[in-house]
Design a protein around this motif. Structure first.
Motif, short mmCIF file in Angstrom:
data_model
loop_
_atom_site.label_atom_id
_atom_site.label_comp_id
_atom_site.label_asym_id
_atom_site.label_seq_id
_atom_site.Cartn_x
_atom_site.Cartn_y
_atom_site.Cartn_z
N TYR A 33 -11.31 -29.65 -25.16
CA TYR A 33 -12.15 -29.05 -25.04
C TYR A 33 -12.64 -29.06 -26.73
CZ TYR A 33 -11.70 -26.74 -20.92
OH TYR A 33 -12.34 -26.26 -19.06
N TYR A 34 -13.62 -28.40 -26.90
CA TYR A 34 -14.06 -27.64 -28.27
C TYR A 34 -13.89 -26.20 -28.90
CZ TYR A 34 -17.32 -32.23 -29.35
OH TYR A 34 -17.00 -33.47 -29.35
N THR A 35 -13.43 -26.00 -29.10
CA THR A 35 -13.04 -24.47 -29.87
C THR A 35 -14.16 -24.13 -31.09
OG1 THR A 35 -11.03 -24.49 -29.08
CG2 THR A 35 -11.62 -22.40 -30.32
N LEU A 36 -14.47 -23.58 -30.59
CA LEU A 36 -16.27 -22.68 -31.29
C LEU A 36 -15.97 -22.17 -31.52
CD1 LEU A 36 -18.99 -24.91 -29.42
CD2 LEU A 36 -17.65 -25.89 -31.35
N ARG A 37 -16.25 -21.72 -33.89
CA ARG A 37 -15.70 -20.50 -33.13
C ARG A 37 -17.36 -19.78 -34.15
NH1 ARG A 37 -10.74 -20.75 -34.34
NH2 ARG A 37 -9.64 -19.31 -32.77
N SER A 38 -18.45 -18.73 -34.24
CA SER A 38 -19.64 -17.97 -34.79
C SER A 38 -19.50 -18.15 -36.10
CB SER A 38 -19.80 -16.41 -34.10
OG SER A 38 -21.17 -16.23 -34.41
N VAL A 39 -20.54 -18.96 -36.88
CA VAL A 39 -20.47 -18.81 -38.20
C VAL A 39 -21.02 -17.33 -38.57
CG1 VAL A 39 -21.98 -19.90 -39.86
CG2 VAL A 39 -20.92 -21.33 -38.40
N GLY A 40 -21.31 -16.30 -38.04
CA GLY A 40 -22.43 -15.13 -38.61
C GLY A 40 -20.94 -14.29 -37.85
N ASN A 41 -19.92 -14.32 -36.94
CA ASN A 41 -19.49 -13.67 -36.31
C ASN A 41 -18.29 -13.60 -36.01
OD1 ASN A 41 -18.55 -12.18 -34.58
ND2 ASN A 41 -19.83 -11.86 -33.26
N ASP A 42 -17.19 -13.92 -36.57
CA ASP A 42 -15.76 -14.97 -36.23
C ASP A 42 -15.06 -13.72 -35.12
OD1 ASP A 42 -15.68 -15.55 -38.83
OD2 ASP A 42 -15.44 -13.61 -40.13
N GLU A 43 -15.46 -12.90 -34.57
CA GLU A 43 -15.39 -12.63 -33.28
C GLU A 43 -15.71 -13.14 -32.37
OE1 GLU A 43 -15.05 -8.40 -32.90
OE2 GLU A 43 -15.01 -7.73 -34.54
N SER A 44 -16.72 -14.03 -32.40
CA SER A 44 -16.92 -15.07 -31.28
C SER A 44 -16.02 -16.36 -31.24
CB SER A 44 -18.40 -14.73 -31.25
OG SER A 44 -19.50 -15.37 -30.37
N THR A 45 -15.68 -16.77 -30.46
CA THR A 45 -15.23 -18.51 -29.54
C THR A 45 -15.53 -18.21 -28.68
OG1 THR A 45 -13.20 -17.41 -31.08
CG2 THR A 45 -12.69 -18.95 -29.49
N ILE A 46 -15.74 -19.92 -28.30
CA ILE A 46 -16.63 -20.16 -27.60
C ILE A 46 -15.73 -21.96 -27.27
CG2 ILE A 46 -18.41 -19.30 -26.86
CD1 ILE A 46 -19.89 -21.63 -27.61
N TYR A 47 -15.19 -22.12 -25.76
CA TYR A 47 -14.46 -23.25 -25.32
C TYR A 47 -15.98 -23.96 -24.08
CZ TYR A 47 -11.04 -20.51 -26.91
OH TYR A 47 -10.28 -19.03 -27.58
#
Length: 169
Positions: A33-47
């Motif tokens: 998986y790619y672990t993606l972290r929001s650039v504008g919101n550090d709390e948002s992570t998606i896989y």
């Protein structure tokens, strides 16, 4: 394939930095998986699975591309579909595509319709409002990242370009 620290646009309407590539703790299978972290919101992570053809991601546009889009925006034709069901179908298709020019045309069409309705004392319907917000979330945040400016300044730049031709008329 993307690399760690690449900045991408994800179809859900966000700009993300690839924080890791590998197998998250919660996955039992062999998938990567790619672990993606929001650039504008550090709390948002998606896989996102590495080999997932159903999820659309693309690299963030370059500064040169962003400038060209803003320069082209006043001349872009943006037609507002009168049929609600057809307009909603087209909007969903555009929002899924992650194509900048299509997003801009959608935003422009809705913004111009919003302006027309406002002059007549009316408001956009909820569906148009929602689609405008989704398109804005995607594009405005991307323009802010590309130009290294605030979201507000990026929004102003796009809105100014949308209404530039209208001011001249």
């Amino acid at each position: 394939m993307y690399n760690v620290n690449d900045v991408v646009v994800h179809e859900n309407g966000g700009v993300y930095r690839i924080a890791a590539i590998g197998k998250p703790d919660f996955v039992n299978g062999p998938e990567t998986y790619y672990t993606l972290r929001s650039v504008g919101n550090d709390e948002s992570t998606i896989y996102v699975k590495l080999n997932n053809d159903k999820v659309y991601m693309r690299p963030v546009m370059s500064r040169k591309e962003a400038k060209e889009y803003l320069e082209q925006l006043p001349e872009m034709t943006a037609e507002y579909e009168a049929n609600n069901k057809e307009r909603e179908r087209l909007s969903r298709q555009i929002l899924k595509s992650c194509e900048v020019s299509q997003y801009l045309k959608l935003m422009k069409a809705i913004l111009l319709e919003q302006d027309r309705k406002k002059k007549n004392g009316k408001k956009l319907n909820c569906s148009d409002e929602k689609n405008l917000q989704r398109a804005e979330k995607m594009l405005i945040s991307e323009f802010a990242i590309v130009f290294n400016i605030t979201v507000e300044k990026a929004r102003d730049s796009v809105f100014d370009a949308v209404f530039e031709k209208e001011k001249d008329a």
